[in-house]
Scaffold this active site. Structure first.
Site, PDB file in Angstrom:
ATOM      1  N   GLU A 255       0.432  -1.504   0.028  1.00 17.47           N
ATOM      2  CA  GLU A 255      -0.208   0.081   0.228  1.00 17.47           C
ATOM      3  C   GLU A 255       0.981   1.074   0.040  1.00 17.47           C
ATOM      4  OE1 GLU A 255      -2.013  -0.299   3.168  1.00 17.47           O
ATOM      5  OE2 GLU A 255      -3.514  -2.040   2.527  1.00 17.47           O
ATOM      6  N   LYS A 257       2.760   4.259   1.453  1.00 16.98           N
ATOM      7  CA  LYS A 257       2.685   4.623   2.827  1.00 16.98           C
ATOM      8  C   LYS A 257       1.902   6.355   2.742  1.00 16.98           C
ATOM      9  CE  LYS A 257       5.951   5.030   6.947  1.00 16.98           C
ATOM     10  NZ  LYS A 257       5.041   6.124   7.267  1.00 16.98           N
ATOM     11  N   ARG A 262      -2.507   9.369  10.551  1.00 14.71           N
ATOM     12  CA  ARG A 262      -3.591   8.107  10.873  1.00 14.71           C
ATOM     13  C   ARG A 262      -4.347   9.236  11.375  1.00 14.71           C
ATOM     14  NH1 ARG A 262      -0.724   3.054  12.501  1.00 14.71           N
ATOM     15  NH2 ARG A 262      -2.391   1.285  12.425  1.00 14.71           N
ATOM     16  N   ARG A 277      -3.571   9.081  16.252  1.00 13.28           N
ATOM     17  CA  ARG A 277      -2.471   7.860  16.567  1.00 13.28           C
ATOM     18  C   ARG A 277      -1.920   7.862  17.758  1.00 13.28           C
ATOM     19  NH1 ARG A 277       3.384   6.062  13.751  1.00 13.28           N
ATOM     20  NH2 ARG A 277       4.054   5.582  14.796  1.00 13.28           N
ATOM     21  N   GLU A 307      -5.001   7.012   6.587  1.00  6.37           N
ATOM     22  CA  GLU A 307      -4.301   8.543   6.578  1.00  6.37           C
ATOM     23  C   GLU A 307      -4.925   9.207   6.221  1.00  6.37           C
ATOM     24  OE1 GLU A 307      -1.601   7.658   8.005  1.00  6.37           O
ATOM     25  OE2 GLU A 307       0.010   9.031   7.665  1.00  6.37           O
ATOM     26  N   PHE A 347      -7.323   1.710   5.272  1.00  6.56           N
ATOM     27  CA  PHE A 347      -6.275   0.501   5.191  1.00  6.56           C
ATOM     28  C   PHE A 347      -6.539  -0.973   6.006  1.00  6.56           C
ATOM     29  CE2 PHE A 347      -3.638   3.346   7.140  1.00  6.56           C
ATOM     30  CZ  PHE A 347      -3.741   2.896   8.501  1.00  6.56           C
ATOM     31  N   ARG A 423       4.522  -3.308  18.034  1.00  9.48           N
ATOM     32  CA  ARG A 423       5.363  -3.491  16.055  1.00  9.48           C
ATOM     33  C   ARG A 423       6.127  -5.074  16.472  1.00  9.48           C
ATOM     34  NH1 ARG A 423       7.252   1.275  13.927  1.00  9.48           N
ATOM     35  NH2 ARG A 423       7.247   2.624  15.987  1.00  9.48           N
ATOM     36  N   LYS A 429       7.282  -1.084   6.669  1.00  6.57           N
ATOM     37  CA  LYS A 429       7.574   0.142   5.610  1.00  6.57           C
ATOM     38  C   LYS A 429       8.972   0.177   4.984  1.00  6.57           C
ATOM     39  CE  LYS A 429       8.841   2.579  10.007  1.00  6.57           C
ATOM     40  NZ  LYS A 429       8.809   3.035  11.892  1.00  6.57           N
TER      41      LYS A 429
END
Ligand code: AMP
Length: 577
Positions: A255, A257, A262, A277, A307, A347, A423, A429
């Protein structure tokens, strides 16, 4: 001023049955005094066990130094607060500030040395301090700055010197006690005999240690989604390159970035909440997204993520700075929405009509999202998404993203679940390492000894923004030039000397150089506010190729600084491979 405060005194909820704020201030002082994490957790656990049920959450938030929202108080405003509360002048405040570098200590000093203390002065409760601060962001419109100053000054007028120190620091969001979220979590675990892992899991769903502590104290942790209450978002890891990211997953989805902000949208019937975020409520700032979400999210209840970008009249993405004006804006919102339109790119979906979708694979979530979002192209749409393992196709998509002025790609594992707050390597990314900068040489220094005949140590400048005039220095390249390079540069630069002061020369800005570097750092040394770490000369530009008019702008430097900060999450960029 004092009288006004005294009249107001009876309205203020003092002491009564709530914890005194002085207990918090003393705890903060103890926390500041010890560098040991374990000790800090013990000190905080002791504080939490002293709290009544109804004040536990607010005490936890106060001790964290972040109340869960931006208080909307600038440093300058705090100076006004101190002047007002203690009847001191601007220069007195500035003088003390220069000495201590901390407005909390400045307030503490003036509190200690105040000429008189009101007779009606009584102790502050933690609840009253919290409630006063909580109301600050809602003060808006004409005179709101004065009302904010008045509210905080009123707190200070009733504070002891130690309390004043920490009230000011809390307002500024800089408690300086070395208490990170992990210590708060450990303190809650200790205070209420809870498992650290369970607390963390609950935090991922509640997004607020205040609420987690309440549940912990009641003995029942509930890691559950609730529409309208923010959830911690899933995070991405950095991949060294596109190839590695494609190889990481059997079934990858790529996708764009997006270089934006966000946003999670929560919908329950007609009720909409928008969260950032960091879980700040930004619903008021984006009324057009609220409207679109009401009409174009095809669900009774849902939580979706995407986003937001600022776009121009042709719906082309604009730099992030434009968007940040929308986020910060608290008044004239409709006007601002017209000036800076935005675009939502979805997303993910994590909740739909009573069902938590976090345990579903991304493949399933994406299919549901596609059904759920009734796209309004250019305004309210799905993220550009490509499912491929083919490197060529992926590279084409990557270049397309960069051409669209986006940051690169996020490569996602289609078979992975949604992990809030983590994470875990399910999203990778991929973005370019920092681009070199083209800068103009505005000064230099004659070398020493053997190098005395050459100009070295280049003073480098970027193009300023309109208000700054033409060029602004943003760094010095002190070493790393070969003798050959110095020879060539001296030939080019010597005819451009405008002034000489000792070893230093000022140059007509004509020679452009391409500079690589490790990192952009904030620096008060240069008028741009930025300096380059380890700059190195990549090439001297041919004037036909790039003249001084074509060098990078201050806006570019700021943008690269921001990209680098995001790339690392901490402000340090990963080394170029
Ligand atoms: P970073 O901030 O560099 O860690 O990158 C992760 C951020 O990229 C997310 O938190 C999102 O704000 C942003 N982002 C932009 N486009 C996407 C996308 N398609 N999927 C997920 N996150 C995205």
């Amino acid at each position: 001023m004092c009288c006004k405060f005294e009249n107001n005194f009876y309205k203020i909820l003092f002491l009564c049955s709530f914890m005194r704020y002085s207990i918090l201030a003393e705890t903060y002082e103890r926390l500041e005094a010890t560098p040991k994490k374990l000790e800090k957790a013990d000190v905080l656990a002791e504080l939490y066990t002293k709290c009544k049920k109804e004040e536990l959450a607010l005490v936890v938030r106060l001790s964290q130094g972040y109340l869960g929202f931006d208080l909307g108080i600038a440093r300058q405003m705090i100076k006004e607060v101190v002047k007002k509360a203690y009847g001191v002048s601007d220069s007195e405040v500035m003088h003390k500030f220069k000495e201590t570098g901390d407005l909390g200590s400045v307030a503490e000093y003036f509190d200690k040395h105040r000429k008189q203390r009101s007779l009606a002065h009584k102790e502050l409760s933690a609840e009253h301090v919290y409630e006063t601060l909580r109301k600050l962001p809602s003060l808006s419109g004409g005179g709101s700055v004065e009302r904010k100053i008045f509210s905080v000054a009123e707190l200070l007028s009733n504070a002891s010197p130690l309390e004043a120190r920490y009230i000011v620091r809390t307002v500024l969001g800089e408690l300086r006690m070395g208490v990170a979220a992990g210590i708060i979590r450990d303190a809650i675990a200790k205070a209420f005999s809870q498992d650290v892992k369970e607390l963390e899991r609950t935090f991922d769903f509640l997004g607020d240690y205040g609420k987690v502590a309440e549940q912990a104290a009641s003995g029942k942790l509930k890691a559950e989604i609730e529409v309208g209450r923010p959830v911690r978002v899933m995070l991405a890891d950095r991949s060294p390159g596109l190839r590695e990211a494609l190889e990481a997953f059997e079934n990858p989805a790529l996708e764009l970035k997006y270089d934006g902000f966000r946003m999670a949208i929560h919908k329950e019937g007609n009720e909409i909440w928008l969260y950032s975020r960091r879980n700040e409520n930004v619903t008021k700032q984006f009324p057009e997204i609220v409207e679109l979400a009401r009409k174009h999210l095809n669900a009774r209840e849902c939580i979706v993520e995407g986003e937001v970008l600022a776009v121009d009249a042709d719906r082309k993405p604009l730099p992030f700075q434009r968007l940040s004006r929308r986020i910060q804006r608290k008044h004239d919102i409709e006007k601002m929405a017209k000036e800076i339109p935005v675009q939502m790119n979805f997303f993910d979906i994590i909740y739909l009509n009573g069902k938590n979708l976090m345990h579903e694979k991304l493949r399933t979530r994406w299919e549901l999202l596609k059904k759920m979002v009734r796209e309004v192209k250019g305004k309210f749409q799905l993220a550009e998404h490509l499912e491929t393992k083919n490197l060529r196709e992926a590279e084409k998509f990557y270049r397309y993203s960069l051409n669209q002025r986006q940051e690169g790609l996020i490569v996602k594992n289609l078979e992975a679940v949604y992990q809030p707050g983590k994470r875990v390597g399910y999203w990778l990314k991929v973005k370019p390492i920092l681009e070199p900068l083209d800068l103009v040489v505005v000064g230099a220094e004659w070398g020493e000894g053997k190098r005395a005949r050459w100009l070295g140590s280049l003073h480098l400048a970027c193009k300023g923004n309109k208000e700054h005039g033409k060029f602004l220095e943003t760094g010095k390249m002190g070493s790393g030039l070969s003798e050959e390079q110095m020879e060539v540069l001296t030939k080019k630069l010597r005819p451009l000397i405008l002034e000489e002061h000792g070893k230093n020369v000022k140059l007509k800005p004509l020679v452009v150089v391409e500079i690589g570097y490790e990192e952009i750092q904030r620096s008060p040394k240069y008028p741009t506010g930025f300096a380059l770490r380890f700059p190195r000369l990549l090439r001297i530009r041919d004037p036909e190729d790039k003249g001084p008019e074509d060098v990078n702008t201050l806006g570019d430097v700021e943008r690269f600084f921001k990209i680098q900060k995001r790339a690392s999450g901490k402000g340090k960029v990963q080394k170029a491979k």
